[in-house]
Design a protein around this motif. Structure first.
Motif, PDB file in Angstrom:
ATOM      1  N   VAL A 385      72.725 -32.447 -39.148  1.00 19.80           N
ATOM      2  CA  VAL A 385      73.257 -31.170 -39.630  1.00 19.80           C
ATOM      3  C   VAL A 385      73.996 -31.399 -40.943  1.00 19.80           C
ATOM      4  O   VAL A 385      74.836 -32.299 -41.045  1.00 19.80           O
ATOM      5  N   LEU A 386      73.667 -30.596 -41.951  1.00 23.53           N
ATOM      6  CA  LEU A 386      74.343 -30.642 -43.241  1.00 23.53           C
ATOM      7  C   LEU A 386      75.014 -29.299 -43.492  1.00 23.53           C
ATOM      8  O   LEU A 386      74.355 -28.268 -43.474  1.00 23.53           O
ATOM      9  N   LYS A 387      76.315 -29.325 -43.702  1.00 20.49           N
ATOM     10  CA  LYS A 387      77.047 -28.078 -43.977  1.00 20.49           C
ATOM     11  C   LYS A 387      76.958 -27.780 -45.465  1.00 20.49           C
ATOM     12  O   LYS A 387      77.442 -28.561 -46.279  1.00 20.49           O
ATOM     13  N   LEU A 388      76.315 -26.658 -45.811  1.00 19.63           N
ATOM     14  CA  LEU A 388      76.100 -26.296 -47.213  1.00 19.63           C
ATOM     15  C   LEU A 388      76.668 -24.894 -47.447  1.00 19.63           C
ATOM     16  O   LEU A 388      76.199 -23.920 -46.853  1.00 19.63           O
ATOM     17  N   HIS A 389      77.643 -24.787 -48.322  1.00 19.53           N
ATOM     18  CA  HIS A 389      78.376 -23.520 -48.463  1.00 19.53           C
ATOM     19  C   HIS A 389      77.511 -22.411 -49.045  1.00 19.53           C
ATOM     20  O   HIS A 389      77.861 -21.236 -48.957  1.00 19.53           O
ATOM     21  N   TRP A 390      76.374 -22.743 -49.649  1.00 19.00           N
ATOM     22  CA  TRP A 390      75.543 -21.688 -50.231  1.00 19.00           C
ATOM     23  C   TRP A 390      74.559 -21.096 -49.224  1.00 19.00           C
ATOM     24  O   TRP A 390      73.816 -20.191 -49.548  1.00 19.00           O
ATOM     25  N   VAL A 391      74.536 -21.621 -47.993  1.00 20.35           N
ATOM     26  CA  VAL A 391      73.746 -20.993 -46.932  1.00 20.35           C
ATOM     27  C   VAL A 391      74.595 -19.871 -46.344  1.00 20.35           C
ATOM     28  O   VAL A 391      75.551 -20.108 -45.606  1.00 20.35           O
ATOM     29  N   GLN A 392      74.252 -18.632 -46.683  1.00 21.80           N
ATOM     30  CA  GLN A 392      75.089 -17.491 -46.298  1.00 21.80           C
ATOM     31  C   GLN A 392      74.371 -16.509 -45.386  1.00 21.80           C
ATOM     32  O   GLN A 392      74.884 -16.130 -44.338  1.00 21.80           O
ATOM     33  N   SER A 393      73.191 -16.058 -45.777  1.00 23.62           N
ATOM     34  CA  SER A 393      72.449 -15.098 -44.956  1.00 23.62           C
ATOM     35  C   SER A 393      70.956 -15.403 -45.042  1.00 23.62           C
ATOM     36  O   SER A 393      70.193 -14.606 -45.577  1.00 23.62           O
ATOM     37  N   PRO A 394      70.543 -16.563 -44.533  1.00 26.67           N
ATOM     38  CA  PRO A 394      69.126 -16.949 -44.619  1.00 26.67           C
ATOM     39  C   PRO A 394      68.255 -16.085 -43.727  1.00 26.67           C
ATOM     40  O   PRO A 394      68.652 -15.723 -42.617  1.00 26.67           O
ATOM     41  N   PHE A 395      67.057 -15.754 -44.207  1.00 24.24           N
ATOM     42  CA  PHE A 395      66.131 -14.947 -43.412  1.00 24.24           C
ATOM     43  C   PHE A 395      64.925 -15.759 -42.950  1.00 24.24           C
ATOM     44  O   PHE A 395      64.561 -15.740 -41.783  1.00 24.24           O
ATOM     45  N   ALA A 396      64.265 -16.459 -43.877  1.00 26.69           N
ATOM     46  CA  ALA A 396      63.077 -17.241 -43.539  1.00 26.69           C
ATOM     47  C   ALA A 396      63.120 -18.559 -44.300  1.00 26.69           C
ATOM     48  O   ALA A 396      63.782 -18.671 -45.329  1.00 26.69           O
ATOM     49  N   ALA A 397      62.391 -19.568 -43.782  1.00 26.58           N
ATOM     50  CA  ALA A 397      62.411 -20.894 -44.390  1.00 26.58           C
ATOM     51  C   ALA A 397      61.024 -21.512 -44.347  1.00 26.58           C
ATOM     52  O   ALA A 397      60.169 -21.126 -43.552  1.00 26.58           O
ATOM     53  N   ALA A 398      60.820 -22.495 -45.224  1.00 22.70           N
ATOM     54  CA  ALA A 398      59.562 -23.248 -45.253  1.00 22.70           C
ATOM     55  C   ALA A 398      59.849 -24.631 -45.824  1.00 22.70           C
ATOM     56  O   ALA A 398      60.782 -24.807 -46.617  1.00 22.70           O
ATOM     57  N   VAL A 399      59.053 -25.608 -45.410  1.00 26.09           N
ATOM     58  CA  VAL A 399      59.178 -26.975 -45.915  1.00 26.09           C
ATOM     59  C   VAL A 399      57.866 -27.367 -46.579  1.00 26.09           C
ATOM     60  O   VAL A 399      56.790 -27.107 -46.044  1.00 26.09           O
TER      61      VAL A 399
END
Length: 473
Positions: A385-399
């Motif tokens: 787990v990485l705490k990143l302050h710019w993750v605020q309201s994520p909706f979808a993700a892809a790698v």
């Protein structure tokens, strides 16, 4: 209040104000304004605003369990051991000269013996660390200890070294660590308000590939690799619609549904979606056509606690989803709804976006409540787990390759970070409208093999079913 924080197994200490709560994988900055991952400590880059993650790092030059090719200067820097006691003051404070430098090396060192102001000491070459006896050297298994920081895909340890490799269909970059897809440029599909944009991940080229009525919102989306169709959830009409990218032909798959997330099984030829209000996962055939009567089946029902994000692994016949109800958790099941079990139930706030990284066999999630990016192996182990302050309201993700991409509704942007470290954040897109669905369509080489070998039971002749075929591995 203040406390003594144990970092790196007791090798480095500092005082931290405890008005900030950090997870067990992070440590607080000295000024109390943020948390940084333990692996960011003493990496040569200041991640804390006050730079306290790089303070006292000279102690780590000479710590058991680390590579012993450097000598700690007194002012917080490290010096190559071969420069110690050479008659010149290479450390700014001169601490590398004098003292017992003249005492000859007579120790039975496995690798090298160098003089030092503290007397002769054993040192190890690159890729080795000094053992507890202070004489012998042990090989560092970079593949195990560095994890995905060593190689982006496969890693082979060797005495004093390691080498990286890539899966079929990937090419090792000149850096010797990163694997990139061969073939056409991978592209990111992003839903922004009533449009779907295509963004070239190498060229940065943007174009609108799909546009609906201005009063409609393209919500969740996915892509069918076989027929080159985009499927999306239309909240205004409570329907799942599709469009061929080549011809522009459009259609409606099913009506009367509401969903936060849809997912295409391009191999078994089905489409799945979650219904958080009803607590269900449902599915229908990709070839279905709306004729006034809903044609879909409830795959899972009952004890689902607000299912939200959903991702599929068609090659294995498995699906993964997040639940964001009273007890957040990540779940796994066969694509027919059987073999349902909890993948992860600890350390989660509100995991709103999931993504699979099949080359590394990991699942990623972005947590809106905790402001973090997490990942784990597909069996639920090796959680990071990485705490990143710019993750605020994520909706979808892809790698894709070495990057994690996600849509951020609060800042109306699409962002990327290094999937292993969480560093090198880049804002790829920023529009006057909230981004929602996001995908990176690509033919994984394993997928091509699966088509040929028929590993998905529904891939051939619909599995012998007259209507809907749901794969069971």
């Amino acid at each position: 209040c203040s406390a003594r924080v144990d970092i790196r197994s007791g090798d480095l200490y500092w005082l931290a104000f405890l008005h900030l709560s950090c997870s067990r994988t992070h440590v607080p900055c000295r000024d109390g304004t943020g948390c940084v991952a333990q692996e960011y400590l003493c990496d040569g880059e200041k991640d804390c605003a006050d730079g306290s993650d790089e303070d006292g790092c000279a102690q780590l030059c000479n710590t058991p369990g680390r590579s012993h090719s450097s000598y700690p200067c007194g002012l917080g820097s490290c010096l190559n051991a071969s420069l110690v006691c050479n008659g010149r003051q290479d450390c700014a404070d001169g601490s590398d000269e004098g003292g017992n430098c003249s005492v000859p090396c007579q120790r039975s060192c496995t690798h090298l013996c160098y003089p030092s102001p503290q007397g002769p000491r054993c040192w190890c070459g690159p890729g080795y660390r000094l053992a507890a006896d202070g004489l012998s050297c042990m090989d560092i298994d970079e593949c195990t200890e560095w994890g995905k920081g060593a190689c982006s895909q496969t890693c082979l340890n060797a005495p004093g070294s390691y080498s990286c490799g890539c899966l079929p269909g990937y090419l090792l970059e000149p850096d010797g660590h990163t694997c990139k897809l061969t073939g056409p440029e991978p592209k990111l599909l992003v839903a922004v308000q009533s449009e779907v944009l295509s963004y070239g991940l190498r060229s940065g080229h943007e174009e609108v590939v799909l546009a609906t009525d201005k009063d409609r919102v393209v919500f969740s989306l996915d892509y069918d690799l076989v027929e080159r169709k985009v499927f999306w959830m239309d909240l205004a009409t409570e329907s799942i619609r599709w469009q061929e990218l080549s011809s522009g032909k459009k259609g409606t798959l099913v009506k009367g549904v509401r969903s936060d997330c849809i997912a295409v099984d391009w191999l078994g030829r089905n489409l799945y979606w979650t219904d958080g209000v009803a607590g269900q996962v449902l599915a229908t055939r990709l070839g279905a056509a709306w004729q006034g009567i809903p044609e879909y089946t409830v795959v899972m029902d009952g004890d689902l606690d607000q299912p939200h994000s959903l991702v599929l692994q068609p090659l294995a016949g498995l699906m993964y989803w997040s639940e964001v109800g009273s007890h957040s958790r990540l779940m796994e099941a066969s694509m027919d709804g059987s073999w349902r079990h909890v993948l992860l139930a600890q350390g989660l706030g509100w995991p709103t976006a999931l993504a699979l990284d099949l080359p590394t066999q990991r699942i990623f999630w972005l947590d809106e409540k905790l402001g973090s990016v997490g990942s784990a192996r597909l069996d639920g182990s090796s959680v990071k787990v990485l705490k990143l302050h710019w993750v605020q309201s994520p909706f979808a993700a892809a790698v894709c390759e070495g990057q994690l991409y996600w849509s951020e509704r609060k800042t109306w942007s699409v962002q990327q970070v290094d999937k292993a470290s969480g560093k090198n954040r880049t804002v790829l897109l920023k529009r006057h409208g909230q981004p929602h669905g996001l995908q990176v369509p690509s033919w994984e080489p394993q997928a091509l093999l699966a088509v040929l070998s028929g590993t998905n039971g529904c891939a051939k002749s619909n599995g012998g079913c007259a209507q809907l075929c749901l794969p069971n591995p």
